[in-house]
Design an enzyme around this catalytic site. Structure first.
Site, mmCIF file in Angstrom:
data_model
loop_
_atom_site.group_PDB
_atom_site.id
_atom_site.type_symbol
_atom_site.label_atom_id
_atom_site.label_comp_id
_atom_site.label_asym_id
_atom_site.label_seq_id
_atom_site.Cartn_x
_atom_site.Cartn_y
_atom_site.Cartn_z
ATOM 1 N N TYR A 171 -1.481 1.991 10.698
ATOM 2 C CA TYR A 171 -1.286 1.575 9.299
ATOM 3 C C TYR A 171 -1.089 0.061 9.233
ATOM 4 C CZ TYR A 171 0.503 1.540 4.505
ATOM 5 O OH TYR A 171 0.688 1.279 3.167
ATOM 6 N N ALA A 173 -2.116 -2.107 11.349
ATOM 7 C CA ALA A 173 -3.378 -2.774 11.685
ATOM 8 C C ALA A 173 -4.317 -2.784 10.488
ATOM 9 C CB ALA A 173 -4.033 -2.069 12.874
HETATM 10 N N1 LIG Z 1 4.395 3.046 -2.150
HETATM 11 C C1 LIG Z 1 4.724 2.152 -1.234
HETATM 12 O O1 LIG Z 1 5.894 2.038 -0.815
HETATM 13 C C2 LIG Z 1 3.681 1.229 -0.649
HETATM 14 C C3 LIG Z 1 4.102 0.236 0.223
HETATM 15 C C4 LIG Z 1 3.163 -0.628 0.785
HETATM 16 C C5 LIG Z 1 1.833 -0.509 0.467
HETATM 17 N N2 LIG Z 1 1.439 0.465 -0.390
HETATM 18 C C6 LIG Z 1 0.021 0.525 -0.698
HETATM 19 O O2 LIG Z 1 -0.148 0.543 -2.098
HETATM 20 C C7 LIG Z 1 -1.347 1.225 -2.423
HETATM 21 C C8 LIG Z 1 -1.037 2.284 -3.465
HETATM 22 O O3 LIG Z 1 -0.154 3.238 -2.879
HETATM 23 P P1 LIG Z 1 0.745 4.248 -3.732
HETATM 24 O O4 LIG Z 1 2.115 4.135 -3.267
HETATM 25 O O5 LIG Z 1 0.434 4.095 -5.188
HETATM 26 O O6 LIG Z 1 0.186 5.626 -3.180
HETATM 27 P P2 LIG Z 1 -0.524 6.817 -3.958
HETATM 28 O O7 LIG Z 1 0.312 7.223 -5.128
HETATM 29 O O8 LIG Z 1 -0.852 7.863 -2.957
HETATM 30 O O9 LIG Z 1 -1.848 6.150 -4.497
HETATM 31 C C9 LIG Z 1 -2.938 5.874 -3.662
HETATM 32 C C10 LIG Z 1 -4.194 6.311 -4.381
HETATM 33 O O10 LIG Z 1 -5.308 6.011 -3.555
HETATM 34 C C11 LIG Z 1 -6.324 6.911 -3.883
HETATM 35 N N3 LIG Z 1 -7.257 7.129 -2.782
HETATM 36 C C12 LIG Z 1 -6.977 7.558 -1.523
HETATM 37 N N4 LIG Z 1 -8.112 7.692 -0.819
HETATM 38 C C13 LIG Z 1 -9.130 7.347 -1.660
HETATM 39 C C14 LIG Z 1 -10.541 7.295 -1.536
HETATM 40 N N5 LIG Z 1 -11.149 7.628 -0.393
HETATM 41 N N6 LIG Z 1 -11.268 6.900 -2.605
HETATM 42 C C15 LIG Z 1 -10.663 6.558 -3.771
HETATM 43 N N7 LIG Z 1 -9.332 6.612 -3.963
HETATM 44 C C16 LIG Z 1 -8.582 6.999 -2.917
HETATM 45 C C17 LIG Z 1 -5.620 8.224 -4.186
HETATM 46 O O11 LIG Z 1 -6.397 8.842 -5.215
HETATM 47 P P3 LIG Z 1 -6.210 10.353 -5.744
HETATM 48 O O12 LIG Z 1 -4.735 10.575 -5.911
HETATM 49 O O13 LIG Z 1 -6.925 10.319 -7.050
HETATM 50 O O14 LIG Z 1 -6.826 11.254 -4.750
HETATM 51 C C18 LIG Z 1 -4.223 7.803 -4.621
HETATM 52 O O15 LIG Z 1 -3.955 8.087 -5.976
HETATM 53 C C19 LIG Z 1 -1.883 1.778 -1.100
HETATM 54 O O16 LIG Z 1 -2.852 0.901 -0.576
HETATM 55 C C20 LIG Z 1 -0.657 1.798 -0.215
HETATM 56 O O17 LIG Z 1 -0.985 1.713 1.152
HETATM 57 C C21 LIG Z 1 2.327 1.334 -0.959
#
Ligand SMILES: NC(=O)c1ccc[n+]([C@@H]2O[C@H](COP(=O)([O-])OP(=O)(O)OC[C@H]3O[C@@H](n4cnc5c(N)ncnc54)[C@H](OP(=O)(O)O)[C@@H]3O)[C@@H](O)[C@H]2O)c1
Length: 266
Positions: A171, A173
């Site tokens: 992750y 990376a």
């Molecule tokens: N929450 C945290 O603490 C945190 C911290 C650091 C970084 N991040 C980053 O922030 C971003 C958003 O995360 P989040 O917390 O909002 O998580 P999340 O609620 O799981 O949202 C991520 C979204 O990405 C979509 N997704 C996954 N694979 C996909 C694909 N192949 N094509 C299109 N859409 C895809 C999913 O869509 P569907 O639900 O519609 O399937 C999901 O709704 C991510 O890049 C995550 O790594 C989050």
């Protein structure tokens, strides 16, 4: 002196948000809509929550639409972006919030597997690349084109025993790749388009349910957070809006850490 924030910073602009059915993408989409943007919300499987975000945007007097988007599939990406350009006639802002959240990406190196890592890179790094490539010709025409990618604070200078933060090798990376992609692309696209990334720390979203992170590790993460709490999706959204708005007009190639002080630069 220019008034940077009149509360409608994106009036007349069109924003694409990927992962808009998710916690952070949804918050960003709503915030952009609340400030006047027409928002194209890309979801993969979370149609209902993307629709909820759209309803909030419409309630704020803005417009938008939801559409199915698979960022690992170039045809899907190209079709989604082409539809946005045709529907609204322009694209000004791209937020790449789609990201793979999977327990297989939160394991130590010895337990990592190449298939999971390949999928992670395909979504987080190559997915952002694909959407940027499709959107850049439109962003270039905008005159105010801005891209915000999603990296993360994980793995940076934190307690190495914490399973959440420093041992999720693949992750870290992938998110490091997003950092490098962001700064390289910023140089490539300057001065027409600004490219930045946001690096969230621990944000209250779906840690326990989706990432299956045990409570003890969440407590451990909180104990290491100088501000003593998890961040809110709305705080990520506000930071994204700054980077995408005219007030961020002299900022490019940066990764903005929004991590409650996990990372302190300088
Ligand atoms: N929450 C945290 O603490 C945190 C911290 C650091 C970084 N991040 C980053 O922030 C971003 C958003 O995360 P989040 O917390 O909002 O998580 P999340 O609620 O799981 O949202 C991520 C979204 O990405 C979509 N997704 C996954 N694979 C996909 C694909 N192949 N094509 C299109 N859409 C895809 C999913 O869509 P569907 O639900 O519609 O399937 C999901 O709704 C991510 O890049 C995550 O790594 C989050």
């Amino acid at each position: 002196m220019a008034q940077w924030n009149n509360g409608r910073r994106f009036e007349g602009r069109v924003a694409v948000v990927t992962g808009a059915g998710g916690a952070l993408g949804g918050a960003v989409a709503k915030a952009l809509g609340a400030e006047g943007a027409a928002v194209a919300l890309g979801y993969r499987s979370s149609a209902d929550s993307a629709q909820e975000a759209l309803a909030s945007i419409e309630a704020a007097g803005s417009s938008g639409h939801t559409g199915q988007l698979e960022v690992t599939d170039s045809d899907s990406v190209d079709a989604f972006v082409a539809e946005v350009a045709e529907r609204y006639g322009r694209i000004d802002v791209l937020v790449n919030a789609a990201g793979r959240i999977d327990p297989a990406d939160a394991v130590r190196f010895a337990d990592s597997d190449v298939a999971a890592f390949t999928t992670l890179l395909d979504v987080d790094l190559l997915g952002s690349f694909r959407v940027c490539q499709a959107a850049v010709p439109h962003l270039r025409e905008s005159g105010n084109g801005a891209i915000v990618n999603f990296s993360g604070s994980y793995g940076n200078g934190v307690n190495q025993d914490n399973v959440v933060n420093s041992v999720a090798v693949t992750y870290c990376a992938a998110k490091g790749g997003v950092r490098a992609f962001t700064s390289a692309l910023a140089r490539d696209l300057a001065p027409e388009i600004r490219v930045n990334a946001i690096a969230p720390g621990p944000i209250a979203a779906n840690w326990e349910d989706d990432w299956e992170i045990p409570k003890e590790h969440i407590d451990e993460a909180l104990a290491m957070t100088p501000l003593g709490r998890m961040g809110k999706p709305e705080e990520i959204a506000e930071s994204v809006l700054y980077l995408a708005s005219d007030g961020g007009g002299y900022t490019t190639g940066q990764v903005l850490e929004v991590s409650g002080g996990w990372i302190m630069d300088g």
